[in-house]
Design a protein around this motif. Structure first.
Motif, mmCIF file in Angstrom:
data_model
loop_
_atom_site.group_PDB
_atom_site.id
_atom_site.type_symbol
_atom_site.label_atom_id
_atom_site.label_comp_id
_atom_site.label_asym_id
_atom_site.label_seq_id
_atom_site.Cartn_x
_atom_site.Cartn_y
_atom_site.Cartn_z
ATOM 1 N N PHE A 371 -2.293 24.166 -40.906
ATOM 2 C CA PHE A 371 -3.465 24.835 -41.474
ATOM 3 C C PHE A 371 -3.176 26.322 -41.689
ATOM 4 O O PHE A 371 -3.546 26.896 -42.716
ATOM 5 C CB PHE A 371 -4.674 24.667 -40.557
ATOM 6 C CG PHE A 371 -5.233 23.268 -40.531
ATOM 7 C CD1 PHE A 371 -5.846 22.725 -41.655
ATOM 8 C CD2 PHE A 371 -5.150 22.498 -39.391
ATOM 9 C CE1 PHE A 371 -6.361 21.443 -41.631
ATOM 10 C CE2 PHE A 371 -5.663 21.214 -39.356
ATOM 11 C CZ PHE A 371 -6.273 20.679 -40.484
ATOM 12 N N LYS A 372 -2.530 26.929 -40.719
ATOM 13 C CA LYS A 372 -2.183 28.342 -40.866
ATOM 14 C C LYS A 372 -1.122 28.525 -41.947
ATOM 15 O O LYS A 372 -1.147 29.515 -42.685
ATOM 16 C CB LYS A 372 -1.697 28.892 -39.532
ATOM 17 C CG LYS A 372 -2.758 28.843 -38.429
ATOM 18 C CD LYS A 372 -2.227 29.392 -37.112
ATOM 19 C CE LYS A 372 -3.303 29.331 -36.024
ATOM 20 N NZ LYS A 372 -2.813 29.852 -34.724
ATOM 21 N N ARG A 373 -0.184 27.552 -42.022
ATOM 22 C CA ARG A 373 0.853 27.642 -43.060
ATOM 23 C C ARG A 373 0.239 27.531 -44.450
ATOM 24 O O ARG A 373 0.685 28.189 -45.380
ATOM 25 C CB ARG A 373 1.898 26.543 -42.837
ATOM 26 C CG ARG A 373 3.012 26.526 -43.871
ATOM 27 C CD ARG A 373 4.056 25.488 -43.513
ATOM 28 N NE ARG A 373 3.463 24.170 -43.293
ATOM 29 C CZ ARG A 373 3.118 23.356 -44.297
ATOM 30 N NH1 ARG A 373 3.309 23.725 -45.556
ATOM 31 N NH2 ARG A 373 2.602 22.162 -44.026
ATOM 32 N N TRP A 374 -0.792 26.706 -44.604
ATOM 33 C CA TRP A 374 -1.470 26.593 -45.903
ATOM 34 C C TRP A 374 -1.987 27.961 -46.363
ATOM 35 O O TRP A 374 -1.837 28.329 -47.527
ATOM 36 C CB TRP A 374 -2.639 25.612 -45.800
ATOM 37 C CG TRP A 374 -2.229 24.183 -45.657
ATOM 38 C CD1 TRP A 374 -0.955 23.680 -45.626
ATOM 39 C CD2 TRP A 374 -3.096 23.050 -45.519
ATOM 40 N NE1 TRP A 374 -0.973 22.314 -45.475
ATOM 41 C CE2 TRP A 374 -2.278 21.901 -45.410
ATOM 42 C CE3 TRP A 374 -4.472 22.900 -45.462
ATOM 43 C CZ2 TRP A 374 -2.809 20.627 -45.263
ATOM 44 C CZ3 TRP A 374 -5.006 21.630 -45.309
ATOM 45 C CH2 TRP A 374 -4.185 20.498 -45.218
ATOM 46 N N ASN A 375 -2.598 28.683 -45.441
ATOM 47 C CA ASN A 375 -3.116 30.009 -45.797
ATOM 48 C C ASN A 375 -1.997 30.955 -46.200
ATOM 49 O O ASN A 375 -2.140 31.749 -47.136
ATOM 50 C CB ASN A 375 -3.899 30.602 -44.630
ATOM 51 C CG ASN A 375 -5.342 30.124 -44.595
ATOM 52 O OD1 ASN A 375 -5.752 29.293 -45.412
ATOM 53 N ND2 ASN A 375 -6.114 30.631 -43.660
ATOM 54 N N ARG A 596 -9.513 21.782 -48.127
ATOM 55 C CA ARG A 596 -9.887 23.174 -47.895
ATOM 56 C C ARG A 596 -11.104 23.268 -46.980
ATOM 57 O O ARG A 596 -11.186 24.146 -46.112
ATOM 58 C CB ARG A 596 -10.155 23.884 -49.219
ATOM 59 C CG ARG A 596 -8.899 24.116 -50.045
ATOM 60 C CD ARG A 596 -9.236 24.534 -51.459
ATOM 61 N NE ARG A 596 -9.813 25.864 -51.504
ATOM 62 C CZ ARG A 596 -9.098 26.990 -51.529
ATOM 63 N NH1 ARG A 596 -7.776 26.924 -51.465
ATOM 64 N NH2 ARG A 596 -9.688 28.154 -51.602
ATOM 65 N N GLU A 597 -12.049 22.360 -47.186
ATOM 66 C CA GLU A 597 -13.235 22.367 -46.330
ATOM 67 C C GLU A 597 -12.864 22.039 -44.887
ATOM 68 O O GLU A 597 -13.362 22.669 -43.940
ATOM 69 C CB GLU A 597 -14.263 21.375 -46.862
ATOM 70 C CG GLU A 597 -14.903 21.798 -48.180
ATOM 71 C CD GLU A 597 -15.886 20.768 -48.704
ATOM 72 O OE1 GLU A 597 -15.976 19.681 -48.085
ATOM 73 O OE2 GLU A 597 -16.556 21.034 -49.715
ATOM 74 N N VAL A 598 -11.987 21.070 -44.719
ATOM 75 C CA VAL A 598 -11.562 20.719 -43.362
ATOM 76 C C VAL A 598 -10.745 21.857 -42.750
ATOM 77 O O VAL A 598 -10.870 22.148 -41.551
ATOM 78 C CB VAL A 598 -10.764 19.411 -43.370
ATOM 79 C CG1 VAL A 598 -10.232 19.096 -41.982
ATOM 80 C CG2 VAL A 598 -11.647 18.262 -43.860
ATOM 81 N N ALA A 599 -9.923 22.509 -43.568
ATOM 82 C CA ALA A 599 -9.146 23.644 -43.060
ATOM 83 C C ALA A 599 -10.075 24.764 -42.601
ATOM 84 O O ALA A 599 -9.844 25.385 -41.551
ATOM 85 C CB ALA A 599 -8.196 24.153 -44.149
ATOM 86 N N ASN A 600 -11.126 25.023 -43.377
ATOM 87 C CA ASN A 600 -12.100 26.030 -42.951
ATOM 88 C C ASN A 600 -12.766 25.616 -41.639
ATOM 89 O O ASN A 600 -13.030 26.459 -40.772
ATOM 90 C CB ASN A 600 -13.158 26.234 -44.035
ATOM 91 C CG ASN A 600 -12.655 27.113 -45.169
ATOM 92 O OD1 ASN A 600 -11.692 27.857 -44.998
ATOM 93 N ND2 ASN A 600 -13.297 27.027 -46.315
ATOM 94 N N ASN A 601 -13.039 24.321 -41.506
ATOM 95 C CA ASN A 601 -13.620 23.837 -40.245
ATOM 96 C C ASN A 601 -12.661 24.045 -39.080
ATOM 97 O O ASN A 601 -13.086 24.355 -37.963
ATOM 98 C CB ASN A 601 -13.986 22.359 -40.368
ATOM 99 C CG ASN A 601 -15.185 22.133 -41.268
ATOM 100 O OD1 ASN A 601 -15.959 23.056 -41.535
ATOM 101 N ND2 ASN A 601 -15.346 20.915 -41.747
ATOM 102 N N PHE A 602 -11.362 23.865 -39.352
ATOM 103 C CA PHE A 602 -10.367 24.111 -38.308
ATOM 104 C C PHE A 602 -10.429 25.561 -37.837
ATOM 105 O O PHE A 602 -10.418 25.839 -36.628
ATOM 106 C CB PHE A 602 -8.968 23.798 -38.837
ATOM 107 C CG PHE A 602 -7.867 24.369 -37.986
ATOM 108 C CD1 PHE A 602 -7.488 23.749 -36.803
ATOM 109 C CD2 PHE A 602 -7.210 25.540 -38.365
ATOM 110 C CE1 PHE A 602 -6.480 24.292 -36.015
ATOM 111 C CE2 PHE A 602 -6.199 26.080 -37.585
ATOM 112 C CZ PHE A 602 -5.832 25.448 -36.409
ATOM 113 N N PHE A 603 -10.506 26.496 -38.797
ATOM 114 C CA PHE A 603 -10.561 27.903 -38.410
ATOM 115 C C PHE A 603 -11.875 28.238 -37.708
ATOM 116 O O PHE A 603 -11.910 29.101 -36.819
ATOM 117 C CB PHE A 603 -10.360 28.801 -39.635
ATOM 118 C CG PHE A 603 -8.944 28.826 -40.122
ATOM 119 C CD1 PHE A 603 -7.961 29.490 -39.406
ATOM 120 C CD2 PHE A 603 -8.579 28.174 -41.288
ATOM 121 C CE1 PHE A 603 -6.645 29.508 -39.847
ATOM 122 C CE2 PHE A 603 -7.271 28.183 -41.741
ATOM 123 C CZ PHE A 603 -6.301 28.849 -41.019
#
Length: 722
Positions: A371-375, A596-603
């Motif tokens: 998830f961090k790598r995606w950003n 992207r929505e799930v990644a935002n939820n992760f953060f």
């Protein structure tokens, strides 16, 4: 209001005699009117909690209660007595502060918020060490020349002195626009506050808007007082970082490892590249803090504006200071509730969002690091696409010029022929006249032909200049490869411009919707905002039509967007993804809307866990502080019983008030300590504990006037969302 005789000793001042029986005179030597101390204290408490309740309103209430006619002189007399009363309170507070050893520089800044500052031994290190926000507000203006005869100077512990501000006047381009309104001496305030809402600093903006020197002076003060590893939220934090780097405090900021980020709500309106670097959601250690504290402060301080607009500078600052004192007192009372609510919010986020995130991790076979790598990948892509190559720009410009030339040639060819006029002797009879309509038409066509010719010559010159600059010896034709490549780039650029226009309109709509829901917004302004939102919605629809027309001719074709989808955008960064979707990135996992929505939820989950860690430290600090403060106040007033009984009594009153508030904190802290183990609250507490838990849960019934206000806000927002 009544008449009475007061016995005065031979060597005693009139006001001393009056104060001994609970009255305060309205003039220093021979007062003929006096106000009771109880009445002044009543107005003092009303004014602290209802800043818009003016002296005039209070005097009119007193006149009505005593069946007296209102006169302006009565208002002036009461205002004089109230100023003296506030001065007495300040002097008494200074004596108490000296006895309590609270008179050191910056004591208020260092102790007003124990959750931020009352650090304990062996506590976990927080990075960032503290979180602040700063911003300006233009509501608290003061008309130039108001109260010019009042030369008194008010000393506020919140105020950064003008001399400390002007140190930075030459650090950056602090230019004042010619359009700056000169009618105001003070044009607003610039404040900073901690994440719990306590006011730290105040700067008066003088004859200007939000200049860089105000923010730099605030930053300098925060660094001097609080030191290392701080974070400041600012609505232009991304660009302000560059301002700081070019200023005289650049070394101080970097040596203290101080960071600037963008507030959460304002960050939604910034581009995606800015969000990835400065939005709180993607910043380690910030927890759930949105850093929009100043907006909440201003929503309350706006109530002070109507009564200080035409006040003297002394009264302008005195009543702002009085309002902020009460604001800080209220925030201290709510501090433990703030911590409790944040605990509940963090636990709810972890419970609600974790299943979906864990499911996606299993489906995609990814880890938290992905998830961090995606950003990081997205940021690198956006940074590589921020600049256009000279070759692409030149080719696009040339193709655009060729298209303009082709249109000019077509337009000139369509007006090359002008109809000849034919006249016969019959046309010259006295009753018929010439065919003037045809003649006027011919002249208009001739003028159109001349205009088309001038346009053609201009476009030919533009194309010739570009060809000489690019060294082109043979003009590109529509079937040439270079022409097709330039045309594709031009089409994509027009597509990007259409997205940027759409993005700008949605940004304005988001801010207007937010402004429409701010308590205290006047009727006329609400109507204006409602109309603006309606117009903005229509403009968004037109911009969306243009976008959809260009989307289908892209390579590869882009999806057509419905209005309902655009209206629901909460992150303006979505638009940046659309801009560059033609650069072969759609196969990346982070380009999927669902991912992207799930990644935002992760953060959000990461920030929630950080919030709990931060709250554990802050709760321990508050728990230690309430015990320390109660013990300190009690020991101090007892030590003064014999040497200064009057001051001892004053501090004992302070002790009773603070103990009452601190007892509330103790009950809430106990409720907080029960949360991690139980995740629910034991209802069998009884007495004050039951009432406390109802207050924490927010299950108390809403008073009628508060309910009406909430309904009005809901109706207003619903009316705006057309």
């Amino acid at each position: 209001m009544s008449s009475m005789s007061v016995q005065q000793a031979a060597d005693e001042l009139a006001n001393v005699s009056l104060i001994n029986i609970g009255l305060l005179g309205c003039s220093p030597i021979q007062p003929t009117i006096a106000v009771s101390l109880q009445c002044l204290e009543l107005y003092h408490q009303i004014r602290r909690r209802k800043p818009s309740f003016s002296v005039q309103a209070m005097v009119k209430v007193l006149c009505a209660l005593h069946n007296r006619s209102y006169f302006q002189a009565l208002r002036d007399q009461f205002a004089i007595a109230f100023d003296v009363y506030l001065d007495i309170l300040r002097r008494v507070q200074e004596l108490a502060n000296t006895a309590l050893k609270r008179d050191t520089p910056h004591w208020r800044m260092l102790h007003s918020c124990p959750a931020c500052n009352y650090k304990q031994e062996n506590e976990p290190t927080l990075i960032p060490a503290r979180m602040d926000s700063m911003d300006s507000n233009s509501s608290l203006k003061r008309v130039d020349g108001s109260g010019h005869a009042d030369e008194r100077i008010f000393k506020s512990s919140y105020l950064i002195l003008p001399d400390e501000v002007d140190i930075f006047k030459d650090d950056t381009a602090n230019t004042i626009s010619d359009n700056t309104i000169k009618v105001f001496e003070q044009t607003g305030i610039f404040i900073s506050a901690c994440r719990h809402g306590m006011i730290q600093t105040l700067v008066k903006m003088r004859r200007s808007g939000e200049l860089a020197k105000y923010a730099l002076a605030t930053t300098n003060k925060v660094l001097d007082v609080y030191g290392l590893n701080g974070v400041t939220g600012y609505d232009i934090g991304c660009s302000y970082q560059k301002t700081v780097d070019a200023s005289s405090i650049s070394f101080k900021v970097h040596s203290n490892h101080h960071r600037f980020i963008v507030n959460s709500f304002h960050g939604h309106a910034h581009n995606r590249r800015c969000q990835l670097q400065f939005h709180p959601l993607y910043q380690d250690g910030l927890g759930l803090e949105d850093l929009e504290t100043c907006e909440r402060v201003f929503s309350a301080s706006n109530a002070v504006a109507p009564v200080v607009r035409h006040a003297s500078y002394f009264h302008w600052l005195q009543f702002i200071d009085l309002h902020f004192q009460q604001w800080d007192s209220d925030r201290y009372l709510e501090l433990s509730k703030f911590l409790y609510n944040n605990y509940k919010q963090a636990l709810a986020i972890i419970d609600d969002l974790s299943p979906a995130v864990e499911e996606l991790k299993l489906v995609l076979n990814i880890s938290d690091g992905d998830f961090k790598r995606w950003n990081i990948e997205e940021l690198e892509l956006l940074e590589t696409l921020t600049e256009e190559t000279d070759e692409d720009v030149e080719a696009m410009t040339y193709v655009e010029a060729l298209q303009s030339l082709a249109k000019a040639e077509a337009a000139y060819g369509s007006v090359m022929t002008v109809q000849f006029l034919t006249y016969t002797p019959v046309d010259f009879t006295p009753t018929h006249g010439l065919q003037k309509e045809k003649q006027a038409f011919a002249r208009a066509r001739e003028a159109e032909r001349h205009a088309a010719h001038r346009k053609l010559v201009l476009e030919m010159n533009v194309v010739d200049d570009i060809e000489r600059h690019m060294g082109i010896t043979e003009r590109w034709q529509p079937q040439d490869t270079k022409y097709q490549e330039g045309l594709a780039y031009l089409t994509n650029r027009q597509f990007i411009r259409a997205i940027e226009q759409l993005q700008g309109l949605v940004v304005q709509r988001l801010f207007e919707l937010a402004k429409a829901n701010i308590a205290g917004t006047g009727y006329k302004l609400r109507q204006h905002i409602s109309n603006a939102i309606s117009r903005r919605s229509a403009a968004i629809r037109r911009a969306l039509e243009k976008y959809n027309q260009l989307a289908i001719v892209q390579t590869p074709p882009q999806e057509v967007i419905e209005y309902s989808e655009v209206a629901s955008y909460a992150w303006l960064g979505e638009f940046d993804l659309l801009k560059h979707s033609c650069h072969c990135i759609l196969e990346k996992p982070w380009t999927s809307k669902g991912n992207r929505e799930v990644a935002n939820n992760f953060f959000k989950i990461q920030r929630a866990r950080e919030e709990i860690q931060c709250l554990n430290v802050e709760v321990a600090r508050l728990s230690a502080w309430v015990d320390h403060e109660d013990a300190h106040l009690k020991s101090t007033f007892k030590s003064l019983v014999e040497s200064d009984p009057t001051l001892s009594h004053e501090i004992s009153c302070m002790y009773e008030e603070r103990r009452r508030v601190n007892d509330v904190h103790r009950k809430r802290i106990q409720a907080i300590r029960d949360l991690p183990e139980m995740r629910s609250i034991d209802d069998h507490r009884g007495g004050d504990a039951d009432e406390m838990m109802e207050d924490l849960r927010g299950t108390r019934s809403i008073e009628a006037d508060e309910d009406d206000a909430l309904c009005d806000e809901a109706d207003r927002l619903e009316a705006c969302m057309i």
